[in-house]
Design an enzyme around this catalytic site. Structure first.
Site, PDB file in Angstrom:
ATOM      1  N   THR A   3      19.960  13.042  34.948  1.00  0.00           N
ATOM      2  CA  THR A   3      21.174  13.739  34.489  1.00  0.00           C
ATOM      3  C   THR A   3      21.159  13.730  32.967  1.00  0.00           C
ATOM      4  O   THR A   3      20.224  13.200  32.362  1.00  0.00           O
ATOM      5  CB  THR A   3      22.456  13.020  34.988  1.00  0.00           C
ATOM      6  N   CYS A   4      22.219  14.295  32.365  1.00  0.00           N
ATOM      7  CA  CYS A   4      22.218  14.372  30.903  1.00  0.00           C
ATOM      8  C   CYS A   4      22.241  12.984  30.260  1.00  0.00           C
ATOM      9  O   CYS A   4      21.842  12.825  29.111  1.00  0.00           O
ATOM     10  CB  CYS A   4      23.388  15.209  30.411  1.00  0.00           C
ATOM     11  N   ASN A   5      22.717  11.995  30.997  1.00  0.00           N
ATOM     12  CA  ASN A   5      22.846  10.667  30.402  1.00  0.00           C
ATOM     13  C   ASN A   5      21.941   9.611  30.999  1.00  0.00           C
ATOM     14  O   ASN A   5      22.009   8.450  30.597  1.00  0.00           O
ATOM     15  CB  ASN A   5      24.292  10.175  30.528  1.00  0.00           C
ATOM     16  N   ARG A   6      21.157   9.983  31.998  1.00  0.00           N
ATOM     17  CA  ARG A   6      20.311   8.956  32.592  1.00  0.00           C
ATOM     18  C   ARG A   6      19.072   9.539  33.263  1.00  0.00           C
ATOM     19  O   ARG A   6      19.099  10.644  33.821  1.00  0.00           O
ATOM     20  CB  ARG A   6      21.089   8.086  33.583  1.00  0.00           C
ATOM     21  N   SER A  15      29.230   5.730  34.422  1.00  0.00           N
ATOM     22  CA  SER A  15      29.208   6.974  33.650  1.00  0.00           C
ATOM     23  C   SER A  15      29.804   6.760  32.265  1.00  0.00           C
ATOM     24  O   SER A  15      30.612   5.846  32.071  1.00  0.00           O
ATOM     25  CB  SER A  15      30.007   8.064  34.368  1.00  0.00           C
ATOM     26  N   GLY A  41      48.206  32.066  20.327  1.00  0.00           N
ATOM     27  CA  GLY A  41      47.012  31.725  19.562  1.00  0.00           C
ATOM     28  C   GLY A  41      45.792  31.845  20.454  1.00  0.00           C
ATOM     29  O   GLY A  41      45.894  31.824  21.689  1.00  0.00           O
ATOM     30  N   GLY A  71      42.754  30.055  19.884  1.00  0.00           N
ATOM     31  CA  GLY A  71      41.786  29.024  19.507  1.00  0.00           C
ATOM     32  C   GLY A  71      41.036  28.465  20.707  1.00  0.00           C
ATOM     33  O   GLY A  71      41.355  28.771  21.862  1.00  0.00           O
ATOM     34  N   GLU A  72      40.061  27.595  20.410  1.00  0.00           N
ATOM     35  CA  GLU A  72      39.179  27.072  21.446  1.00  0.00           C
ATOM     36  C   GLU A  72      39.931  26.204  22.454  1.00  0.00           C
ATOM     37  O   GLU A  72      39.747  26.322  23.664  1.00  0.00           O
ATOM     38  CB  GLU A  72      38.067  26.247  20.780  1.00  0.00           C
TER      39      GLU A  72
END
Lengths: 299, 346
Positions: free
Chosen positions: B54-57, B113, B193, B195-196
């Site tokens: 995964t992205c972290n492991r 996680s 607005g 915005g993000e």
């Protein structure tokens, strides 16, 4: 007069059944509270409905045993009136409550049933020994009384959902939205809708009850105390006014909830007026023809 | 590397043990995982294999033929990445036996996680297991460990607070909207607005069933352009008073020195709508909505700090649940380990 010899139903007397029911209501309340507040998860609605239903069946047996004992609907003193109101509230929770899909309603309803049941059992003066038929001899007037108390049961449930609305609204206003009962509470909009439906239902039932009572009263004006009549009409009018103010958007949801709780408290207090029966005692001596309507032994 | 004589091992590089730069170096792209399986399998060191990436492991679960074969597997991974085994050993952590099972349960339940209690990891572990099984790399031991491990992870998620409460601001706002309106299908949302953070919140509301949106900007062209991407009706902020009563949820994230929603405006708006609640979400800095609006009956105002505080409280609740979760994971790991021993799979 009906016989007052103690009657045992399946080996237990009326109050023993009702105590058992109260223990079940209390256990349900404690279990649901522990589950929500300590374990931080809701007890499944089917479990709570099942437990409350067991309590309700036990209470029904208790009220039935009392009906057998006194030969009529158990609506002759404060103890019986409160028990019948609790019975009605639980019945509505069991049969209509699931449609509301409110998981915490079982916790609130079992708590309500437990408190009022214990109160009625422990205040001995409420279950007076000299037990006169306060609602008269006519089957119609017993129907009037039963319906009126059933509507009080609906209003009892309404006061609980109103309290839930106020709690939820307060939590959201104060931004106390983590922990406690908040995660298990329904949304404000759902509670508003439930409250509207309960008020409509209760008010219609009370109106029918008063309609029946009016017919009886019109035939025999001496049979009903003025204060009792006035108290009942005031309660009916109060709920009617709330209904209209809400329908016309004059009452906000918050005011509506407070009003429902306040009028329910007034309705409970009015029960002490309903159980006053000086006039009835005088007239009931004359009318010895006891109707079999609602007498469990007659069926 | 030593694993204490157990044939069941997990070799892991994760956010708890290695910095991002190291994790990047040893990450395995999905399309390359097949090659890693083949390489590790060709060493004949393991009877069963499973790669979780995964992205972290990065994790490799294995049931070794011989307890001493760990180094062979490490060499295979190093070879795959084109790095010396000695370098890999510096960052690779090894767990074996019952500890490896507990590790799997804790990973699957989101206990390990980076965002405590996140749920996506459970799906990722399931996919990894399915891939390994389909390709014939799992056998009796890993099948049992993973299937029982999933049950244990589900138990942890369902019986504790580990996954309760939202921990990012947009999702906290959406959860609160649910507590006010129930179903969001009938709640109209206005984004003041473009915005993000406003966009994220609109998307989060949409994913929870919200259907009716309004997008307001200072310039109508800008609003129309954003409506093309987000959907909804375009408005200009200057006309706010005219359309405000139509909306139940207002998300404000406008760059402004002065509040654009004040008490008078909201009070007038309330007078022109039925008794439905009004949920004001102020994501602006400086604030876009006057604090006094929150005092009005049936109006619920939350600003960035309020939402962040709730997210923090939720995260803390999750962390508080960790010891309980770890106890359950340890108990279940012990039971699974004992059942493997009985079957002679250790």
């Amino acid at each position: 007069m009906p016989s007052e010899t103690e009657i045992y139903l399946l080996g237990l007397r009326d109050k023993q059944w009702i105590w058992l029911a109260t223990v079940v209501f209390a256990s349900t309340f404690l279990l649901a509270s522990y589950s929500a507040l300590k374990l931080r998860r809701k007890t499944g609605r089917p479990y709570i409905v099942s437990l409350v239903s067991i309590g309700w069946i036990l209470q029904t047996l208790g009220l039935y045993a009392r009906g057998l004992q006194y030969g009529g609907c158990p609506l002759a003193n404060k103890f019986e009136l409160v028990q019948f109101m609790v019975w009605s509230t639980i019945a509505i929770y069991i049969f209509i409550g699931p449609a509301f899909r409110v998981s915490l309603l079982g916790l609130f309803t079992s708590g309500f049933a437990c408190v009022f049941s214990i109160l009625s059992m422990t205040v001995s003066s409420w279950d007076s020994a000299s037990r006169a038929a306060i609602f008269g001899d006519s089957p119609w007037i017993e129907a009037h009384a039963a319906l009126a108390l059933f509507s009080y049961g609906v209003f009892g449930l309404l006061s609980l959902t109103s309290a839930m609305y106020l709690m939820q609204s307060r939590s959201l206003k104060r931004k106390e939205v983590v922990g406690g009962l908040f995660p298990f509470m329904p949304s404000l909009v759902e509670l508003v809708s439930i409250n509207r439906r309960l008020l409509t239902m209760g008010w219609i039932i009370l109106t029918v009850s008063l309609g029946i009572g009016y017919k009886y009263f019109a035939l025999d004006t001496d049979s009903v105390m003025t204060i009792k009549l006035a108290a009942t009409i005031v309660i009916w009018l109060a709920y009617g006014i709330i209904f209209i103010l809400r329908a016309r958007r004059i009452f906000s949801s918050k005011r509506f909830s407070w009003a429902c709780i306040a009028v329910f408290i007034a309705a409970l207090l009015s029960l002490s007026v309903v159980t006053r029966n000086e006039k009835r005692e005088a007239s009931s001596a004359e009318s010895a023809s006891v109707s079999n309507y609602c007498d469990p032994r007659a069926s | 590397m030593s694993q204490g004589g157990d044939s069941l091992v997990v070799l892991t590089i994760n956010h708890e043990t290695a910095p991002l730069a190291v994790r990047e170096t040893y990450a395995v792209a999905d399309e390359d995982a097949v090659r890693l399986y083949e390489l590790a399998s060709s060493t004949n060191a393991a009877e069963e294999l499973l790669v979780l990436n995964t992205c972290n492991r990065f994790e490799l679960y294995a049931r070794l033929r011989e307890a001493s074969e760990t180094d062979t597997l490490v060499a295979a991974i190093a070879d795959f990445h084109g790095k010396p085994a000695s370098e890999l050993e510096q960052v690779l952590h090894l767990r074996s036996g019952r500890e490896a099972i507990q590790h799997l349960i804790e990973v699957s339940a989101g206990l390990r996680s980076q965002i405590t209690g996140e749920v996506e990891i459970f799906g990722q572990v399931k996919v990894a297991y399915a891939t390994s099984k389909e390709n014939g790399y799992t056998g009796k031991a890993l099948n049992r460990i993973f299937q029982k491990g999933f049950q244990a992870a589900k138990l942890i998620r369902n019986s504790t607070q580990i996954g309760e409460g939202q921990i990012n601001i947009s999702n906290v706002a959406v959860e609160l909207a649910g507590k006010i309106f129930g179903s969001l299908a009938n709640a109209a949302t206005l984004s003041l607005g473009t915005g993000e953070i406003g966009e994220k919140t609109v998307k989060a509301l949409r994913s929870r069933g919200a259907r009716r949106f309004g997008i307001a900007s200072r310039q109508r062209e800008r609003a129309e352009s954003i409506v093309g991407q987000w959907g909804g009706r375009p408005h200009t902020i200057a006309d706010l008073e005219t359309y405000l009563p139509e909306y139940d949820i207002v998300i404000a994230s406008v760059g402004t020195e002065q509040a654009i929603l004040n008490e008078r405006l909201v009070e007038r708006g309330l007078g022109r709508r039925d008794d439905r609640p009004l949920f004001l979400i102020d994501l602006g800095l400086p604030r876009n909505i006057e604090q006094a609006c929150g005092e009005l009956d049936n109006v619920f105002l939350y600003n960035l700090d309020d939402l962040a505080a709730i997210a923090d409280e939720n995260l803390q609740e999750r962390r508080n649940a960790m010891p309980q979760c770890q106890r359950i994971a340890a108990q279940k790991a012990q039971l699974i380990w004992e059942s493997l021993q009985k079957r002679g799979l250790t």
